[in-house]
Design an enzyme around this catalytic site. Sequence first.
Site, PDB file in Angstrom:
ATOM      1  N   HIS A   1       0.828  -0.956  -0.331  1.00  0.00           N
ATOM      2  CA  HIS A   1       0.187  -0.457   0.236  1.00  0.00           C
ATOM      3  C   HIS A   1       0.756   1.321  -0.355  1.00  0.00           C
ATOM      4  O   HIS A   1       2.313   1.048   0.410  1.00  0.00           O
ATOM      5  CB  HIS A   1      -1.220   0.116   1.038  1.00  0.00           C
ATOM      6  CG  HIS A   1       0.050  -0.228   2.169  1.00  0.00           C
ATOM      7  ND1 HIS A   1       0.297  -2.192   2.731  1.00  0.00           N
ATOM      8  CD2 HIS A   1       0.963   0.578   3.346  1.00  0.00           C
ATOM      9  CE1 HIS A   1       0.705  -1.735   4.194  1.00  0.00           C
ATOM     10  NE2 HIS A   1       1.004  -0.904   4.174  1.00  0.00           N
TER      11      HIS A   1
ATOM     12  N   GLN B   1      -4.345   4.252   3.894  1.00  0.00           N
ATOM     13  CA  GLN B   1      -2.874   3.416   3.672  1.00  0.00           C
ATOM     14  C   GLN B   1      -3.615   2.530   2.629  1.00  0.00           C
ATOM     15  O   GLN B   1      -3.415   1.037   2.918  1.00  0.00           O
ATOM     16  CB  GLN B   1      -2.215   2.470   4.339  1.00  0.00           C
ATOM     17  CG  GLN B   1      -1.746   2.965   5.617  1.00  0.00           C
ATOM     18  CD  GLN B   1      -1.262   1.979   6.491  1.00  0.00           C
ATOM     19  OE1 GLN B   1      -1.838   1.894   7.427  1.00  0.00           O
ATOM     20  NE2 GLN B   1       0.143   2.104   6.608  1.00  0.00           N
TER      21      GLN B   1
ATOM     22  N   ASP C   1      -3.958  -0.109  -0.235  1.00  0.00           N
ATOM     23  CA  ASP C   1      -3.822  -1.100  -1.265  1.00  0.00           C
ATOM     24  C   ASP C   1      -3.297  -1.213  -2.476  1.00  0.00           C
ATOM     25  O   ASP C   1      -4.510  -0.269  -4.049  1.00  0.00           O
ATOM     26  CB  ASP C   1      -4.265  -2.382  -0.857  1.00  0.00           C
ATOM     27  CG  ASP C   1      -3.844  -3.182  -0.018  1.00  0.00           C
ATOM     28  OD1 ASP C   1      -4.163  -2.368   0.774  1.00  0.00           O
ATOM     29  OD2 ASP C   1      -4.170  -4.085   0.284  1.00  0.00           O
TER      30      ASP C   1
ATOM     31  N   ASP D   1       7.653  -5.851   3.365  1.00  0.00           N
ATOM     32  CA  ASP D   1       6.510  -5.708   4.778  1.00  0.00           C
ATOM     33  C   ASP D   1       5.123  -6.444   3.894  1.00  0.00           C
ATOM     34  O   ASP D   1       5.120  -6.287   2.613  1.00  0.00           O
ATOM     35  CB  ASP D   1       6.028  -4.028   4.866  1.00  0.00           C
ATOM     36  CG  ASP D   1       4.565  -3.623   5.541  1.00  0.00           C
ATOM     37  OD1 ASP D   1       5.452  -3.964   6.604  1.00  0.00           O
ATOM     38  OD2 ASP D   1       4.038  -3.169   5.003  1.00  0.00           O
TER      39      ASP D   1
ATOM     40  N   TYR E   1      -0.451  -9.718   1.234  1.00  0.00           N
ATOM     41  CA  TYR E   1      -1.777  -9.740   0.030  1.00  0.00           C
ATOM     42  C   TYR E   1      -1.591  -8.530  -0.485  1.00  0.00           C
ATOM     43  O   TYR E   1      -2.485  -7.728  -0.625  1.00  0.00           O
ATOM     44  CB  TYR E   1      -2.187  -8.514   1.639  1.00  0.00           C
ATOM     45  CG  TYR E   1      -2.174  -8.240   3.408  1.00  0.00           C
ATOM     46  CD1 TYR E   1      -2.480  -9.849   4.267  1.00  0.00           C
ATOM     47  CD2 TYR E   1      -0.736  -8.014   4.192  1.00  0.00           C
ATOM     48  CE1 TYR E   1      -2.187 -10.264   4.796  1.00  0.00           C
ATOM     49  CE2 TYR E   1      -0.818  -8.681   5.397  1.00  0.00           C
ATOM     50  CZ  TYR E   1      -1.569  -9.811   6.305  1.00  0.00           C
ATOM     51  OH  TYR E   1      -1.170 -10.445   7.131  1.00  0.00           O
ATOM     52  N   LEU E   2      -0.441  -8.710  -1.392  1.00  0.00           N
ATOM     53  CA  LEU E   2      -0.864  -8.162  -2.456  1.00  0.00           C
ATOM     54  C   LEU E   2      -1.720  -7.655  -3.864  1.00  0.00           C
ATOM     55  O   LEU E   2      -2.409  -7.415  -4.553  1.00  0.00           O
ATOM     56  CB  LEU E   2       0.341  -8.422  -3.124  1.00  0.00           C
ATOM     57  CG  LEU E   2       2.267  -8.436  -2.445  1.00  0.00           C
ATOM     58  CD1 LEU E   2       2.756  -8.701  -2.986  1.00  0.00           C
ATOM     59  CD2 LEU E   2       2.053  -6.651  -1.924  1.00  0.00           C
TER      60      LEU E   2
ATOM     61  N   GLU F   1       8.314 -10.299   5.731  1.00  0.00           N
ATOM     62  CA  GLU F   1       7.290 -10.552   6.632  1.00  0.00           C
ATOM     63  C   GLU F   1       6.050 -10.686   6.359  1.00  0.00           C
ATOM     64  O   GLU F   1       5.191 -10.124   5.559  1.00  0.00           O
ATOM     65  CB  GLU F   1       7.039  -8.985   7.070  1.00  0.00           C
ATOM     66  CG  GLU F   1       6.390  -8.514   8.566  1.00  0.00           C
ATOM     67  CD  GLU F   1       5.453  -7.223   8.730  1.00  0.00           C
ATOM     68  OE1 GLU F   1       4.687  -7.433   9.849  1.00  0.00           O
ATOM     69  OE2 GLU F   1       5.223  -7.234   7.649  1.00  0.00           O
TER      70      GLU F   1
ATOM     71  N   HIS G   1       8.324  -3.843  16.668  1.00  0.00           N
ATOM     72  CA  HIS G   1       8.124  -2.229  16.570  1.00  0.00           C
ATOM     73  C   HIS G   1       6.519  -2.665  16.754  1.00  0.00           C
ATOM     74  O   HIS G   1       5.734  -1.255  16.933  1.00  0.00           O
ATOM     75  CB  HIS G   1       8.023  -0.979  15.744  1.00  0.00           C
ATOM     76  CG  HIS G   1       7.927  -2.039  14.446  1.00  0.00           C
ATOM     77  ND1 HIS G   1       8.174  -2.996  13.701  1.00  0.00           N
ATOM     78  CD2 HIS G   1       7.069  -1.808  13.158  1.00  0.00           C
ATOM     79  CE1 HIS G   1       7.579  -3.366  12.731  1.00  0.00           C
ATOM     80  NE2 HIS G   1       7.230  -2.742  12.559  1.00  0.00           N
ATOM     81  N   ASP G   2       5.594  -3.524  16.597  1.00  0.00           N
ATOM     82  CA  ASP G   2       4.886  -3.287  16.832  1.00  0.00           C
ATOM     83  C   ASP G   2       3.740  -4.311  17.930  1.00  0.00           C
ATOM     84  O   ASP G   2       4.461  -4.425  18.542  1.00  0.00           O
ATOM     85  CB  ASP G   2       4.194  -4.723  15.632  1.00  0.00           C
ATOM     86  CG  ASP G   2       3.821  -3.985  13.986  1.00  0.00           C
ATOM     87  OD1 ASP G   2       3.793  -2.989  13.979  1.00  0.00           O
ATOM     88  OD2 ASP G   2       4.561  -4.568  12.780  1.00  0.00           O
TER      89      ASP G   2
END
Length: 528
Positions: free
Chosen positions: A103, A168, A170, A200, A204-205, A242, A309-310
Amino acid sequence: MTTNWYNESVFYELYIRAYKDSNGDGHGDFRGAMEKLDHIKSLGVDCIWVMPHYPSPLLDDGYDISDYMGVHSDYGTLDDFKDFLDAAHARGLKVITDMVMNHTSDQHPWFQAARQDKNSPYRDYYVWSDTGTEYADARIIFLDTEPSNWTYDKVAGQYFWHRFYRSQPDLNYDNPQVHEEMFKAMRFWLDMGIDGFRVDAIPYLYEREGTNCENLPETHKFLKKMRRMVDDEYPGTLLIAEANQWPEDLLPYFGTTEAPEFQICFHFPIMPRLYMALKKGDKTPIVDILNRTPQKPEGTQWMTFLRNHDELTLEMVTPEEREWMWQQYAPNPRAKLNLGIRRRQIPLLDNDKRKWFLLNALFLSLPGAPIIYYGDEIGMGDNIWFPDRHGCRTPMQWDAGKNAGFSDAKETYLPVLCDDAYGYQQVNVVVQEDDPDSYLNLTRFLIQTRQRQSALKTGEMEWVETGNNSVLAFRRHIGKEGVLCLFNLSNQPQTFTLKRERVDLLSKSQQALSGTLTIASRGAHWLK
Ligand code: BGC
């Protein structure tokens, strides 16, 4: 180093905004991070992953990119980036950056052009619908904030698709032009000399009706094309996937020998199980998930981590396990976020150094390339009252001076932690430098001890039967050379019988041990 340098490396996740502010504006920047490269090097790590550093409205901390070929003005300039890269390379540190492909930000000129004109070539860069009803089987990831994966855009007069925040949108990978745009961005940074990307949110692409829109064959086809481009034009470039998925769904992201995808995949499911096993005093969750992990192709590697970081994601556990983890590790509901827990490592471990040492010794002896999240090397705390995941992204605590030595500014992008347990007055790099038993020096000791043992870096792993669920034992070995790793997860001493004399790499005395070994409560041994 061989071309497979990444197989043996320890990584460090660097959040530029949090690290060191060189110009007093309250935001960390590349020039500041440059001053701190010696600290990173001193840990014994080999490669730095730089979280998104691109121009961005920062509504998802930079994972909402508005220009793939620039540097966020808070973080410096392209020249600063190059200087940082050169300075890292001069110290023998590799640098990879974050590539957010799924995205863009809604502020990206592509999206702005797309929403304003149905006939713009950019319209088809995104995924649109008149009804917002398609792909109903795709789960919502940020479910504390987003009611749907579709949001209506008044200007466009249509709904657009987004797996994350509505800011964001996609990208549409059915449009080959989008592939070219991403490759152009990758070439831009690779031409500058970076060593690779952490890519990242790759499951989900693509979207397809009747599926959950994750791990689709079309996605794998694109990823093979991406790897081919990188291998042809920039051989040796590292690509890290990821993909927050179960082991069997992760495996395809390595691709095949003839058609590879990524050299490294994050192993998401092992992470929560390390915390689970520690709390239960029972090795079963770890053994089960590693037994469920298929053999990966030759030359590839898992990436292991304890925190990042998540939120500590609980997507790859059963609903019952998730409830249990929340009860145990997030008794305050504020600590929950989406399907996870917004806490750092040390507060999760009650600031208990024995638990910390056990967990870190275990993590650093598992197969895989470990990554350390900035601040965890000094046991930094968190603040669950900050919004989103910001409580785990506070300024790095360098010393006990103003703003923890992070910045001279009056106000910093987030306040530095100053609570009694984790405040910068107590928890900082300078204080810990002088204490041999500080988190900082123990982190260095563990990483450096591991890096001296080839078996711990790339050896095979084989379970050792202990007849005791509290004692986790495995051997990492290359041929006959090996290290026996022993961990007592319980809070009672346990025994283990050694078949031959061994030296404990984790004990300062390096005394030879034999016969019946008593493993202290939460004890860890790397026996050679
Ligand atoms: C990143 C998150 C980010 C999301 C959307 C993730 O996997 O780690 O921080 O919010 O992708 O880009």
